[in-house]
Write a protein that holds these residues in place. Structure first.
Motif, mmCIF file in Angstrom:
data_model
loop_
_atom_site.group_PDB
_atom_site.id
_atom_site.type_symbol
_atom_site.label_atom_id
_atom_site.label_comp_id
_atom_site.label_asym_id
_atom_site.label_seq_id
_atom_site.Cartn_x
_atom_site.Cartn_y
_atom_site.Cartn_z
ATOM 1 N N GLU A 1 43.447 43.312 47.655
ATOM 2 C CA GLU A 1 44.462 42.823 48.603
ATOM 3 C C GLU A 1 44.059 43.156 50.047
ATOM 4 N N ALA A 2 43.529 44.362 50.242
ATOM 5 C CA ALA A 2 43.073 44.736 51.585
ATOM 6 C C ALA A 2 41.972 43.787 52.060
ATOM 7 N N MET A 3 41.045 43.460 51.152
ATOM 8 C CA MET A 3 39.979 42.511 51.518
ATOM 9 C C MET A 3 40.569 41.144 51.860
ATOM 10 N N ALA A 4 41.545 40.700 51.062
ATOM 11 C CA ALA A 4 42.171 39.393 51.319
ATOM 12 C C ALA A 4 42.841 39.390 52.690
ATOM 13 N N ASN A 5 43.505 40.504 53.026
ATOM 14 C CA ASN A 5 44.178 40.585 54.324
ATOM 15 C C ASN A 5 43.176 40.551 55.476
ATOM 16 N N VAL A 6 42.055 41.242 55.311
ATOM 17 C CA VAL A 6 41.018 41.186 56.353
ATOM 18 C C VAL A 6 40.438 39.774 56.423
ATOM 19 N N TYR A 7 40.178 39.201 55.260
ATOM 20 C CA TYR A 7 39.590 37.853 55.224
ATOM 21 C C TYR A 7 40.499 36.818 55.900
ATOM 22 N N ALA A 8 41.805 36.995 55.756
ATOM 23 C CA ALA A 8 42.747 36.047 56.374
ATOM 24 C C ALA A 8 42.503 35.952 57.880
ATOM 25 N N ILE A 9 42.043 37.037 58.473
ATOM 26 C CA ILE A 9 41.808 37.073 59.918
ATOM 27 C C ILE A 9 40.362 36.732 60.257
ATOM 28 N N THR A 10 39.423 37.333 59.517
ATOM 29 C CA THR A 10 38.013 37.248 59.933
ATOM 30 C C THR A 10 37.251 36.093 59.298
ATOM 31 N N LYS A 11 37.732 35.597 58.143
ATOM 32 C CA LYS A 11 37.017 34.559 57.383
ATOM 33 C C LYS A 11 35.565 34.949 57.118
ATOM 34 N N ASP A 12 35.373 36.202 56.850
ATOM 35 C CA ASP A 12 34.052 36.758 56.564
ATOM 36 C C ASP A 12 33.606 36.285 55.173
ATOM 37 N N THR A 13 32.522 35.486 55.115
ATOM 38 C CA THR A 13 32.124 34.865 53.842
ATOM 39 C C THR A 13 31.691 35.901 52.809
ATOM 40 N N GLU A 14 31.170 37.034 53.291
ATOM 41 C CA GLU A 14 30.750 38.088 52.367
ATOM 42 C C GLU A 14 31.969 38.637 51.592
ATOM 43 N N LEU A 15 33.094 38.787 52.287
ATOM 44 C CA LEU A 15 34.316 39.254 51.610
ATOM 45 C C LEU A 15 34.789 38.221 50.600
ATOM 46 N N ASP A 16 34.712 36.960 50.985
ATOM 47 C CA ASP A 16 35.146 35.879 50.097
ATOM 48 C C ASP A 16 34.320 35.904 48.808
ATOM 49 N N ARG A 17 33.012 36.081 48.980
ATOM 50 C CA ARG A 17 32.099 36.115 47.837
ATOM 51 C C ARG A 17 32.414 37.319 46.941
ATOM 52 N N LYS A 18 32.657 38.445 47.596
ATOM 53 C CA LYS A 18 32.960 39.663 46.837
ATOM 54 C C LYS A 18 34.264 39.503 46.045
ATOM 55 N N MET A 19 35.279 38.937 46.689
ATOM 56 C CA MET A 19 36.553 38.726 45.983
ATOM 57 C C MET A 19 36.361 37.770 44.812
ATOM 58 N N ASP A 20 35.605 36.691 45.032
ATOM 59 C CA ASP A 20 35.352 35.734 43.942
ATOM 60 C C ASP A 20 34.720 36.432 42.744
ATOM 61 N N GLY A 21 33.766 37.314 43.038
ATOM 62 C CA GLY A 21 33.080 38.041 41.961
ATOM 63 C C GLY A 21 34.055 38.863 41.137
ATOM 64 N N TRP A 22 34.893 39.640 41.803
ATOM 65 C CA TRP A 22 35.822 40.498 41.065
ATOM 66 C C TRP A 22 36.919 39.684 40.373
ATOM 67 N N ILE A 23 37.338 38.594 41.000
ATOM 68 C CA ILE A 23 38.384 37.769 40.369
ATOM 69 C C ILE A 23 37.852 37.164 39.065
ATOM 70 N N GLY A 24 36.581 36.772 39.076
ATOM 71 C CA GLY A 24 35.959 36.265 37.848
ATOM 72 C C GLY A 24 35.988 37.317 36.742
ATOM 73 N N ILE A 25 35.698 38.558 37.130
ATOM 74 C CA ILE A 25 35.700 39.664 36.157
ATOM 75 C C ILE A 25 37.119 39.923 35.643
ATOM 76 N N ILE A 26 38.076 39.917 36.570
ATOM 77 C CA ILE A 26 39.479 40.179 36.199
ATOM 78 C C ILE A 26 39.970 39.099 35.228
ATOM 79 N N ALA A 27 39.601 37.843 35.511
ATOM 80 C CA ALA A 27 40.032 36.751 34.625
ATOM 81 C C ALA A 27 39.470 36.953 33.217
ATOM 82 N N LYS A 28 38.224 37.431 33.152
ATOM 83 C CA LYS A 28 37.615 37.689 31.827
ATOM 84 C C LYS A 28 38.275 38.881 31.133
ATOM 85 N N ALA A 29 38.754 39.842 31.927
ATOM 86 C CA ALA A 29 39.361 41.047 31.347
ATOM 87 C C ALA A 29 40.755 40.772 30.786
#
Ligand SMILES: [Zn+2]
Length: 676
Positions: A85-113
């Motif tokens: 959530e903290a990353m999402a909040n930062v991303y909302a402001i900065t649109k930092d693609t590295e954060l977006d990629r990192k969130m996508d990675g973990w969300i994929g893992i969470i969906a599998k879990a």
């Protein structure tokens, strides 16, 4: 899709989107940057560190991507989601693609879990000895609640449905289990992050069953109180004051029990009220607020007096609110998560009412008991936030540490700090049919819409809280006249307001919003000046630990006296440090000290100086009080006209409380003894 409470019917104000506010300069811009640069990577590293109590790896194991057993606390998943959530909040402001990629990675893992039926709590999934809904302290609702909140933040920040789909599946599962209100699960809810999460999910999806489920959870709490035969110490089984389920919320009259579960419950109830307008809920929240804010909170906004103890109704409690005026300083627990929970709750109360007293509490927490949790370098954190320190680490519990840590035996607080600072822009403003409300001061740019869709934009320039001058420039004006409503903090006596250089007659009453209504044009400038006098504060006489002591404040910032051991602190401490009640302080800003703070330099008295001073002023009567203790737990001290000290003077420098413990082990106190 909605921003927080953007179309909730029972609010005075609407929130703004996180992306509407960008910190540009000064205090919160620096803290946001510190969050992005230091807190997020530090929290990530800790969540990946095998020594830590909270562990990202559990999600990978549950997803079948790693082979291992479950590690860490039962609430580990929930705290991992707070980091996302903290990353999402930062991303909302900065649109930092590295954060977006990192969130996508973990969300994929969470969906599998996630289990096929939507359940997701890896502490249960990975432990064959544990069964679903077997024990309150398994924290499954806490874990899934934070999952849902994090997913809503991700949806708002990215527009993507990936995480939201996981959250909906989990919420649908919870609806299947809890909507029939099974009596056997009446006490299953411990730390109710899912209540506010479900209201949020309703706002994001429009699906009313999620709102109905939030109501069910709130109604369920307190529906099966523990009986005498079951004993008083049922802290981990439910049905008692520990978890606010001895008395149903709608009937409650006090702030009681575990202070994180309490503030989360009240956040959920406030969110529900915003949607339903149920009067019994509001009446309860109002009663509980008076109990919490006027009798059971610290001057730092800390909301948790007891590491362990008893409620006034006799239940065993821990990490809990104390009784009225039971506010010890050295053993003040003030868990970071509870302090921030207090701010989250007051932000909601503010939106419902537009009453500045809630903004005052929110701001007090932010500058004091929330920020005290993080080191000046943004990498280490505190769990307990006591108001005095005597050098004894690990007492009365392991959560009292003399310096901040990188990993801990309960790592719930660091991601709580990170997600709050990252998302703070939402708390800075509100909008209503009247116009724009300014809650927090700090250099930023706002670009938003009024409820009638008129676009409005402005910039704030200020060095607040170190300087009380705030300059607001209109950069886009609605076509119709509207109001700019500026919060005048309760401490800000004699605040002044100018529009385009001319003083305006708007009432700038402390503890209220000053309203400037006009037909705005681009380039209009509003200047607010909040005088930042140094104030000596006294506590209500019933607060035993603060008798004959004062706290020092300047603006919203609480100061403390800190004696670092490396700088001969113990000798200075033992010689005594007393403040004459007419003590004078000079504010001095130091950009390089403790991350950049304003310190207060002044004179205190040693024990010897205190004795002489007290003798020479014996018999000076107390001043006539003009302000009583109605609706106040702390107030400005009215000094008597005293003869100046003649001996035993001691130069001291007070630092902001939030910046203590950045110079190695030290001795510290917020409430300094008076020379009497
Ligand atoms: Zn915590």
């Amino acid at each position: 899709m909605d921003c927080h409470a953007a179309s909730s019917p029972h609010v005075k104000l609407r929130g703004v989107e996180l992306a509407d506010v960008k910190w540009t300069e000064g205090f919160w811009a620096e803290k946001f940057d510190l969050c992005r640069r230091e807190m997020l990577p530090s929290v990530e590293a800790a969540l990946l560190d095998a020594r830590n109590s909270e562990q990202l790896i559990n999600l990978k194991i549950a997803a079948g991507l790693e082979q291992d057993g479950y590690r860490g606390t039962d609430w580990s998943d929930g705290d991992c989601y707070k980091w996302i959530e903290a990353m999402a909040n930062v991303y909302a402001i900065t649109k930092d693609t590295e954060l977006d990629r990192k969130m996508d990675g973990w969300i994929g893992i969470i969906a599998k879990a996630q289990a096929p039926d939507g359940y997701l709590s890896t502490n249960i999934q990975l432990d064959p000895k544990k069964k679903r809904w077997e024990k309150v302290q398994h924290h499954a609702l806490y874990n899934m609640g934070h999952l849902i909140t994090s997913a809503c933040a991700h949806k708002r920040a990215t527009g993507k449905n990936s995480f939201l789909n996981v959250a909906r599946k989990a919420a649908d599962y919870l609806h299947g289990v809890f909507a029939p209100r099974p009596p056997a699960l009446a006490r299953m809810d411990f730390n109710p992050s899912q209540m506010m999460a479900l209201v949020d999910l309703y706002r994001v999806t429009g699906e009313r069953k999620y709102l109905a489920l939030a109501d069910i959870f709130i109604t369920m709490r307190g529906s099966a109180p523990a009986t005498v035969e079951e004993g008083r110490d049922r802290r981990h089984i439910g049905g008692t004051d520990q978890t606010q389920d001895r008395v149903p919320l709608r009937k409650e009259t006090q702030a009681v029990g575990h202070a994180v579960t309490a503030t989360y419950l009240w956040c959920g109830a406030a969110d529900l009220y915003m949607e339903t307008g149920e009067r019994a809920l509001w009446a309860a929240l109002d009663r509980i607020w008076r109990s919490a804010a006027l009798r059971r909170s610290y001057i730092t906004g800390g909301a948790c007096a007891q590491p362990t103890g008893q409620s006034t109704r006799g239940d065993e409690v821990h990490e809990a609110f104390g009784a009225d005026y039971q506010l010890p300083n050295r053993t003040a627990y003030n868990e970071t998560c509870a302090n921030i929970g207090n701010a989250m709750w007051n932000w909601r109360m503010l939106q419902i009412t537009g009453d500045a007293r809630y903004a005052d509490v929110m701001e007090t927490v932010l500058y004091n008991s929330a920020l005290s949790a993080v080191s000046a370098d943004g990498r280490n954190f505190f769990y307990a936030n006591p108001l005095a320190w005597d050098g004894r680490s690990g007492w009365p519990t392991k959560h009292y540490t003399e310096t901040r840590w990188f990993v801990h035996t309960c790592y719930c607080c660091p991601p709580q700090v990170a997600r709050t600072i990252a998302g703070l822009g939402r708390w800075a403003y509100g909008v209503s049919p009247e116009g724009v409300w300014v809650h927090l001061y700090g250099g930023n740019a706002l670009r938003t819409k009024l409820p009638d869709a008129s676009p409005v934009a402005l910039t704030q320039e200020t060095n607040y809280p170190w300087d009380g001058r705030v300059r607001i420039t209109v950069t886009q004006a609605p076509a119709r006249p509207c109001a700019l409503k500026l919060r005048i903090p309760a401490w800000a006596e004699r605040a002044t307001l100018k529009v385009n250089g001319k003083t305006v007659a708007a009432s700038a009453r402390p503890g209220a919003y000053a309203t400037v209504r006009r037909h705005w044009s681009v380039g209009d400038v509003v200047e607010l000046d909040l005088p930042l006098e140094v104030r000596l504060m006294e506590a209500h006489p019933s607060v035993e630990d603060c008798r004959h002591r004062v706290a020092v404040m300047r603006g919203p910032v609480v100061y403390c006296f800190e004696a670092p051991k490396e700088q001969d602190g113990e000798r200075i401490w033992n010689a005594g440090v007393f403040l004459p009640e007419n003590a004078q302080f000079r504010a001095r800003h130091d950009k390089t000290f403790l991350g950049g703070v304003t310190v207060l330099a002044g004179e205190a008295l040693t024990s010897e100086g205190r004795d002489r001073f007290a003798r020479e002023n014996a018999g000076v009567p107390a001043p006539q009080r003009t302000v009583g203790w109605t609706n106040a737990l702390y107030r400005k001290l009215t000094p008597r006209p005293l003869k100046p000290p003649t001996t035993g003077a001691l130069d001291i420098t007070l630092i902001p409380y939030f910046a203590w413990a950045n110079r190695g082990p030290s001795l510290m106190e917020v409430w300094i003894p008076l020379a009497r």
